[in-house]
Design an enzyme around this catalytic site. Structure first.
Site, PDB file in Angstrom:
ATOM      1  CD  GLU A 126      -3.022   3.429  -5.164  1.00  0.00           C
ATOM      2  OE1 GLU A 126      -4.135   2.560  -5.186  1.00  0.00           O
ATOM      3  OE2 GLU A 126      -1.974   2.552  -4.732  1.00  0.00           O
ATOM      4  NE  ARG A 134      -4.463  -1.191  -0.157  1.00  0.00           N
ATOM      5  CZ  ARG A 134      -4.417  -2.289  -0.609  1.00  0.00           C
ATOM      6  NH1 ARG A 134      -3.557  -2.544  -1.664  1.00  0.00           N
ATOM      7  NH2 ARG A 134      -5.645  -2.876  -0.880  1.00  0.00           N
ATOM      8  CG  HIS A 157      -3.405  -0.782  -6.878  1.00  0.00           C
ATOM      9  ND1 HIS A 157      -3.649  -0.261  -5.563  1.00  0.00           N
ATOM     10  CD2 HIS A 157      -3.256  -1.997  -6.284  1.00  0.00           C
ATOM     11  CE1 HIS A 157      -3.703  -1.073  -4.514  1.00  0.00           C
ATOM     12  NE2 HIS A 157      -3.688  -2.221  -5.015  1.00  0.00           N
TER      13      HIS A 157
END
Ligand code: DGY
Length: 335
Positions: free
Chosen positions: A264, A235, A284
């Site tokens: 994000e 993360r 991602h």
């Protein structure tokens, strides 16, 4: 009468959503942007389950908007930092995620980032595409070797181990730092200071929690070799991006490969890391293969169907009703 389930996307890979629609009345967030808690709250009243993705924020207010009917929040992700788990536990709501099914696919991507960052694949490919490859020169596009290098894994769970297995194919020495994982035949357990000092590649595999937020910051980056590469598929919040940017720009770190970011999605407001020549960045996509994303949705749907049928969820998170929690402070420690 069918129970209602809220999903945060209208479309999901595989057949999971179809199965869910057969068993429940599905109400889906219809927007194209990232839904905020208020957007979802407007649809949540009276739902028994929610199917959310790894960066859809699910807070106590959203749970209250659903009301007492809400039994399960099912994440189609392994990460769970987007859910207020304390609020869910207070309300007796089970929170589930999707471990195991994505470990190998995410490990593949961690390796792809490692190869790409150390061998400077993006910069070399861009140079070719721009027409700058006019002469074969011995000193162009030089990177650093992966074979024979030392890999340091911070967090040694399913994904960390899957990366370690790949590393052995490259003849690498593997170290890990994880309070829950002793030495095994793939990797030696070391403290964080040793891992940072000895690794050529540091790859992050911890969840984002209060203990791991900015686990890699100024001090940790300074403790790494100037020839090292930092790789993150966990993360964004685990890395202090500002500190990383300075370290790479000042040549104190060779390179970084990042699939995850503090903010994000980025939209058009790109992080300065995206333009850094020694940083490889991806949107991602760690688990983004057709089979794995479908398996994640399937497991997320199974978790909802189990809870709504009064069966135990398959993959509940620690701290869910009936599931022991992780003791406070037990996450990966600082050096
Ligand atoms: C995960 O499963 O946590 C991936 O990062 C996708 O959210």
């Amino acid at each position: 009468m069918k129970k209602r389930v809220l999903t945060t996307r209208e479309k999901l890979p595989g057949r999971g959503l179809e199965r869910l629609s057969g068993a429940a009345d599905v109400v889906a967030w219809p927007g194209t942007g990232k839904p905020g808690p208020a957007d979802l709250a407007a649809l949540a009243s009276g739902v028994s389950g929610m199917l959310a993705l790894g960066n859809d924020p699910v807070d106590g207010a959203l749970m209250d908007a659903a009301g007492p009917s809400l039994r399960v929040i099912s994440l189609a992700s392994m990460g769970f930092d987007n859910v207020d788990r304390a609020a869910a536990a207070e309300r007796g709501i089970v929170v589930t995620h999707t471990p195991r099914v994505l470990a190998e696919t995410t490990a593949d991507l961690a390796f792809a980032l490692t190869l790409s960052a150390r061998r400077r694949l993006g910069a070399a490919g861009a140079s070719l595409a721009s027409g700058s490859w006019g002469l074969f020169r011995m000193h162009d596009y030089l990177g650093l070797d992966i074979h024979g290098a030392t890999l340091g894994l911070i967090g040694y769970g399913q994904i960390g181990r899957a990366v370690a297995r790949r590393a052995h194919g490259f003849g690498m020495r593997v170290l890990h730092h994880d309070p829950y994982a002793p030495d095994d035949d793939l990797s030696s357990s070391v403290d964080l200071t040793t891992l940072l000092a000895e690794s050529d590649i540091v790859s992050l595999h911890v969840p984002l929690t209060e203990e791991t937020r900015h686990l890699i910051s100024v001090h940790e980056l300074a403790a790494m070799k100037p020839t090292a590469t930092l790789v993150s598929t966990s993360r964004g919040g685990v890395v202090d991006e500002e500190a990383l940017l300075h370290a790479v720009r000042e040549g104190r770190l060779h390179s970084a490969g990042l699939d995850v970011f503090e903010r994000e999605p980025m939209g058009t407001q790109l992080s300065p890391l995206v333009a850094e020549p020694h940083v490889v960045t991806l949107p991602h996509i760690g688990s983004a293969t057709e089979a794995t994303r479908a398996a994640m949705v399937d497991l997320a749907v199974d978790n909802i169907l189990d809870v709504l049928a009064e069966r135990p969820a398959r993959t509940p998170l620690p701290g869910s009703p009936g599931v022991p929690g992780i003791p406070a402070g037990a996450a990966v420690a600082r050096p």
